[in-house]
Write an enzyme that holds these catalytic residues in place. Sequence first.
Site, PDB file in Angstrom:
ATOM      1  N   GLU A   1       0.775  -1.104   0.015  1.00 12.71           N
ATOM      2  CA  GLU A   1      -0.140  -0.096   0.033  1.00 12.71           C
ATOM      3  C   GLU A   1       0.786   1.109   0.064  1.00 12.71           C
ATOM      4  O   GLU A   1       1.919   1.401   0.823  1.00 12.71           O
ATOM      5  CB  GLU A   1      -0.776   0.035   1.132  1.00 12.71           C
ATOM      6  CG  GLU A   1      -1.947  -1.071   1.318  1.00 12.71           C
ATOM      7  CD  GLU A   1      -2.885  -1.428   0.136  1.00 12.71           C
ATOM      8  OE1 GLU A   1      -3.035  -0.397  -0.628  1.00 12.71           O
ATOM      9  OE2 GLU A   1      -3.553  -2.267  -0.049  1.00 12.71           O
TER      10      GLU A   1
ATOM     11  N   ARG B   1      -1.087  12.149 -12.152  1.00 12.37           N
ATOM     12  CA  ARG B   1      -0.477  10.931 -11.561  1.00 12.37           C
ATOM     13  C   ARG B   1      -0.422  10.287 -13.077  1.00 12.37           C
ATOM     14  O   ARG B   1      -1.083   9.986 -13.765  1.00 12.37           O
ATOM     15  CB  ARG B   1      -1.554  10.021 -10.868  1.00 12.37           C
ATOM     16  CG  ARG B   1      -0.991   8.733 -10.196  1.00 12.37           C
ATOM     17  CD  ARG B   1      -0.336   9.126  -9.067  1.00 12.37           C
ATOM     18  NE  ARG B   1      -0.165   7.981  -8.334  1.00 12.37           N
ATOM     19  CZ  ARG B   1       0.747   6.850  -8.522  1.00 12.37           C
ATOM     20  NH1 ARG B   1       1.545   6.953  -9.422  1.00 12.37           N
ATOM     21  NH2 ARG B   1       0.718   5.679  -7.642  1.00 12.37           N
TER      22      ARG B   1
ATOM     23  N   PHE C   1      -3.487   9.952  -3.210  1.00 15.99           N
ATOM     24  CA  PHE C   1      -2.642  11.304  -3.176  1.00 15.99           C
ATOM     25  C   PHE C   1      -3.493  12.708  -3.471  1.00 15.99           C
ATOM     26  O   PHE C   1      -3.612  13.632  -2.639  1.00 15.99           O
ATOM     27  CB  PHE C   1      -1.762  11.060  -4.422  1.00 15.99           C
ATOM     28  CG  PHE C   1      -0.705  12.372  -4.250  1.00 15.99           C
ATOM     29  CD1 PHE C   1       0.617  12.125  -3.849  1.00 15.99           C
ATOM     30  CD2 PHE C   1      -0.965  13.521  -4.882  1.00 15.99           C
ATOM     31  CE1 PHE C   1       1.561  13.181  -3.839  1.00 15.99           C
ATOM     32  CE2 PHE C   1      -0.076  14.908  -5.045  1.00 15.99           C
ATOM     33  CZ  PHE C   1       1.107  14.365  -4.458  1.00 15.99           C
TER      34      PHE C   1
HETATM   35  N1  LIG Z   1       6.366  14.126  -5.784  1.00 13.95           N
HETATM   36  C1  LIG Z   1       5.387  13.465  -6.123  1.00 13.95           C
HETATM   37  N2  LIG Z   1       5.041  12.223  -5.983  1.00 13.95           N
HETATM   38  C2  LIG Z   1       3.974  11.608  -6.347  1.00 13.95           C
HETATM   39  C3  LIG Z   1       2.892  12.310  -7.065  1.00 13.95           C
HETATM   40  N3  LIG Z   1       1.926  11.345  -7.308  1.00 13.95           N
HETATM   41  C4  LIG Z   1       2.308  10.239  -6.731  1.00 13.95           C
HETATM   42  N4  LIG Z   1       3.595  10.390  -6.213  1.00 13.95           N
HETATM   43  C5  LIG Z   1       4.224   9.426  -5.506  1.00 13.95           C
HETATM   44  O1  LIG Z   1       3.727   8.062  -5.487  1.00 13.95           O
HETATM   45  C6  LIG Z   1       2.815   7.915  -4.350  1.00 13.95           C
HETATM   46  C7  LIG Z   1       1.311   7.683  -4.739  1.00 13.95           C
HETATM   47  O2  LIG Z   1       1.044   6.524  -4.130  1.00 13.95           O
HETATM   48  P1  LIG Z   1      -0.199   6.901  -2.940  1.00 13.95           P
HETATM   49  O3  LIG Z   1       0.261   8.143  -2.272  1.00 13.95           O
HETATM   50  O4  LIG Z   1      -0.716   5.619  -2.337  1.00 13.95           O
HETATM   51  O5  LIG Z   1      -1.253   7.637  -4.016  1.00 13.95           O
HETATM   52  P2  LIG Z   1      -2.078   6.956  -5.096  1.00 13.95           P
HETATM   53  O6  LIG Z   1      -2.087   7.897  -6.385  1.00 13.95           O
HETATM   54  O7  LIG Z   1      -3.336   6.435  -4.523  1.00 13.95           O
HETATM   55  O8  LIG Z   1      -1.276   5.566  -5.586  1.00 13.95           O
HETATM   56  P3  LIG Z   1      -1.687   4.012  -5.394  1.00 13.95           P
HETATM   57  O9  LIG Z   1      -0.927   3.845  -4.164  1.00 13.95           O
HETATM   58  O10 LIG Z   1      -0.524   3.242  -6.664  1.00 13.95           O
HETATM   59  O11 LIG Z   1      -3.155   3.632  -5.067  1.00 13.95           O
HETATM   60  C8  LIG Z   1       2.979   9.220  -3.414  1.00 13.95           C
HETATM   61  O12 LIG Z   1       2.881   8.814  -1.994  1.00 13.95           O
HETATM   62  C9  LIG Z   1       4.541   9.706  -4.052  1.00 13.95           C
HETATM   63  O13 LIG Z   1       5.384   9.015  -3.162  1.00 13.95           O
HETATM   64  C10 LIG Z   1       3.245  13.750  -7.263  1.00 13.95           C
HETATM   65  O14 LIG Z   1       2.424  14.355  -7.873  1.00 13.95           O
HETATM   66  N5  LIG Z   1       4.386  14.288  -6.876  1.00 13.95           N
END
Ligand SMILES: Nc1nc2c(ncn2[C@@H]2O[C@H](COP(=O)(O)OP(=O)(O)OP(=O)(O)O)[C@@H](O)[C@H]2O)c(=O)[nH]1
Length: 425
Positions: free
Chosen positions: A55, A289, A383
């Site tokens: 997760e 994303r 996010f």
């Molecule tokens: N710096 C940055 N990192 C991002 C961004 N989008 C996603 N990430 C990275 O990827 C992670 C995304 O995982 P989550 O935080 O769980 O959010 P999610 O978009 O629901 O992604 P999943 O866990 O794959 O479902 C973030 O915590 C960041 O570490 C962004 O816009 N900027």
Amino acid sequence: SRMRLLHLVVSFLVWIGSQAETSEDKTDTVSKLDPEQFSLPQDARYIMYDVNRGEGFNLRRDVHMRVAIAVRKLREKGVNAILVLPPWGGLYHWRDRKTGVRWADLFDVPSLNSFVPSIEFEQFLEVASSPTIDRIVYLQHFQEGWDGEYVMKSEKRPCMEGDKYYEKEDGLWKGWFYGLSAVRARDLECVSFQGDSESFAELLARNYTFQSIFVDRAETMLHAEYGGVEYWRARRSMRYSKLLEARAERFIAGEMKEEIDAQPLTERWEDEKASRTSKGGSYVAVHWRRRDFIQAYGSLLPSIKGTAKQITAMAKEFGVKKAFVATDAEEGDIEELRKHLKITLYTFRPRPDEQLIDGAAAIVEQIICSWARVFAGSYVSTFSFRIQEDREIRGFPVETTFRRMCPDDVTMHGCEQPAKWKIVY
Ligand SMILES: Nc1nc2c(ncn2[C@@H]2O[C@H](COP(=O)(O)OP(=O)(O)OP(=O)(O)O)[C@@H](O)[C@H]2O)c(=O)[nH]1
Ligand SMILES: *[C@@H]1O[C@H](CO)[C@@H](O)[C@H](O)[C@H]1NC(C)=O
């Protein structure tokens, strides 16, 4: 270590003091402690947890709220429970592969602590007499499924898979305790669990006597009331570290030459009031994303050109000429996006000498999005959900927050807008 222990006791007394100040607040009787009857650490019960390894960061934040609410409920039942904050690390999306990251590096721990007493795992190791946890409770589903209707139930059962993650060595259980190799647990049991933070608190109060317990697969526990008052209280207490807030402010003022123009945070989250008057800086913000999301959701996400089109339309709608994009995209994709835009595009990339870890930089981007005139998120991204919540807390009009980026071919895929989880006090 004695100094640190002293420090911990002092911060507890400060915490107790801060609770006493709010004694008029009738809604907050739970965390009050009588310092005469309460000494550290003898009668404290430490609760730690972990989440399914795959997760991501922002779902983990949601699980944290469920556990924090459960610990508060446990305290209501008279148990002097203390939440141990699980160090961050081993996250798939953090390309710097950091582990052992303290909550204080990302969040405002005193603020969390005023929702429910919370300490870092390293502080727990200092106050505990040994790095041996009493019991691992591994939450699993009921093998037979849930029989049509959803009822709250829990039962100790043979492990379906929980024991595969732990290994017995010299009579103690070894496993992933946030990458800290000296930590062990005395017992391991699997509990088939179907329920929420309320029924989990009941289970802990009724079935266990422990000094320290490690709840694995804590995401199995659901929210008692997603989007309810207690949810928002937990969420409001989860403020970002002051350093990261300041970094976002510096970026907006220094690089984007913008003013924040949003309701400032009160000193304490408990004093925040409902408002819808924030305007935000004159820029649109988008969470774009990419990477693994493109594999997962492909045609439900916009192309680069489609993204540019939507940003342009939104900027026009709100009469602004700047856009901020939070993104995990490759630099090449960002450059291409920039080529398709006539307005100025900003992204946040920390300078190497800042030594900002990936997880911290991502939070800075979330903060910048939360102060924009309008925000559009990525489809089903947690996010993005956390940004929406931040905007609710900061008093933005609803119609500037619950939007998403649409697929290029809307006629074929539709573009259902995100559910409006409005703040309640
Ligand atoms: N710096 C940055 N990192 C991002 C961004 N989008 C996603 N990430 C990275 O990827 C992670 C995304 O995982 P989550 O935080 O769980 O959010 P999610 O978009 O629901 O992604 P999943 O866990 O794959 O479902 C973030 O915590 C960041 O570490 C962004 O816009 N900027
Ligand atoms: C908790 O205790 C109750 C009553 O003793 C028992 O029926 C139940 O199975 C226990 N649950 C677990 C998960 O141990």
